[in-house]
Design a protein around this motif. Structure first.
Motif, PDB file in Angstrom:
ATOM      1  N   UNK A  84     121.774  20.742   3.190  1.00 22.85           N
ATOM      2  CA  UNK A  84     121.313  21.329   1.922  1.00 22.85           C
ATOM      3  C   UNK A  84     120.744  20.246   1.000  1.00 22.85           C
ATOM      4  N   UNK A  85     121.454  19.073   0.929  1.00 25.36           N
ATOM      5  CA  UNK A  85     120.976  17.977   0.086  1.00 25.36           C
ATOM      6  C   UNK A  85     119.623  17.462   0.558  1.00 25.36           C
ATOM      7  N   UNK A  86     119.488  17.304   1.889  1.00 26.18           N
ATOM      8  CA  UNK A  86     118.224  16.823   2.427  1.00 26.18           C
ATOM      9  C   UNK A  86     117.098  17.813   2.141  1.00 26.18           C
TER      10      UNK A  86
ATOM     11  N   UNK B 155     112.353  19.028  -0.995  1.00 22.26           N
ATOM     12  CA  UNK B 155     111.689  19.992  -1.874  1.00 22.26           C
ATOM     13  C   UNK B 155     111.250  19.308  -3.163  1.00 22.26           C
ATOM     14  N   UNK B 156     112.118  18.429  -3.683  1.00 23.81           N
ATOM     15  CA  UNK B 156     111.786  17.711  -4.927  1.00 23.81           C
ATOM     16  C   UNK B 156     110.608  16.766  -4.711  1.00 23.81           C
TER      17      UNK B 156
ATOM     18  N   UNK C 163     102.279  17.637  -3.094  1.00 23.41           N
ATOM     19  CA  UNK C 163     101.885  17.801  -1.694  1.00 23.41           C
ATOM     20  C   UNK C 163     102.209  19.222  -1.249  1.00 23.41           C
ATOM     21  N   UNK C 164     101.237  19.814  -0.658  1.00 20.98           N
ATOM     22  CA  UNK C 164     101.477  21.181  -0.172  1.00 20.98           C
ATOM     23  C   UNK C 164     101.911  21.138   1.294  1.00 20.98           C
TER      24      UNK C 164
END
Length: 261
Positions: free
Chosen positions: A244-246, A251-252, A259-260
């Motif tokens: 979850x952290x990764x 995502x951040x 960047x898309x």
């Protein structure tokens, strides 16, 4: 299921097992295989003469080879039948024979109520504990009981002599009285009973210890399994948090740098 059956069998006799490479187990009694894979030997009983009587023994089927159980309930029953009980019976027979012989000798020297003398109190031909019996003549006429030495009214000296027989040293080559001999028999039986109970308690404790040791190797500990479940659950939760952290970090980075995907 097989182990349970072997455990049950081991209560009857001393058995040992041999694990085969193909996964089967050979069950041995002494040097013979009771069961080995699909092969087996049957046990049958046979009546044989022993010490003037007939005894039933266990043999391998179609042979005369007596089985040496060397432990378990069957050996205990054999020892009780072939040693303990015959020994007690022999002592009881000695006691009965002595009582019959000694009491008859005293009684025959006395005089009955009708003046008769020389009459046996017990049947002189029935001298074992299982057969000793009152003389049929006295059964039919109690006046033949010789309580007197002189035949005079009130003379009970012969009855007193019979009563005191229990204190006379007439057993074990003149070293033991009837009371002492019987008391020794009862005492010996009591000691053996106490020893058997003590051995039973000791072996029960030993069996419990061995069972605990076996369960420590092959048994399932509920506490240990619950602990492992909690450990694996916490490891899964920790791994889930790392993922979850990764995911959040990626995502951040992606969103912040424009960047898309």
């Amino acid at each position: 299921k097989r182990d349970v059956l072997v455990d049950a069998l081991s209560t009857y006799a001393n058995v040992r097992t041999i694990e085969r490479n193909n996964g089967t187990t050979a069950v041995m009694i002494g040097s013979m295989s009771l069961v080995d894979g699909v092969d087996y030997l049957r046990i049958e009983t046979k009546a044989v003469p022993r010490d003037g009587s007939t005894a039933t023994i266990a043999v391998w089927e179609n042979t005369n080879f007596e089985i040496d159980f060397s432990g378990g309930e069957l050996q205990a029953l054999e020892q009780t039948r072939d040693k303990t009980i015959p020994e007690m019976q022999k002592n009881l027979d000695v006691l009965a024979s002595t009582i019959v012989t000694q009491l008859n000798a005293i009684h025959a020297a006395g005089v009955g109520a009708t003046g008769t003398t020389g009459v046996n109190f017990f049947d002189p031909f029935q001298t074992t504990a299982g057969t000793m019996a009152l003389n049929i003549e006295i059964e039919n006429d109690v006046n033949l009981i010789a309580s007197s030495l002189s035949g005079e009214p009130g003379d009970t000296r012969n009855a007193q002599a019979i009563s005191e027989l229990r204190y006379q040293r007439v057993l074990q080559s003149g070293t033991s009285t009837i009371n002492e001999f019987y008391g020794s028999m009862v005492g010996t039986l009591g000691i053996r009973t106490q020893e058997a109970e003590t051995l039973k308690d000791n072996y029960s404790l030993l069996v419990t210890q061995l069972e605990n040791a076996r369960q420590a190797v092959q048994g399932v500990s509920i506490d240990e399994e619950v602990t492992n479940m909690i450990k694996y659950q916490r490891a899964y939760e920790a791994a889930a948090r790392v993922i979850t952290f990764m995911d959040t970090a990626l995502e951040t980075v992606i969103s912040g740098m424009g960047v898309t995907r």
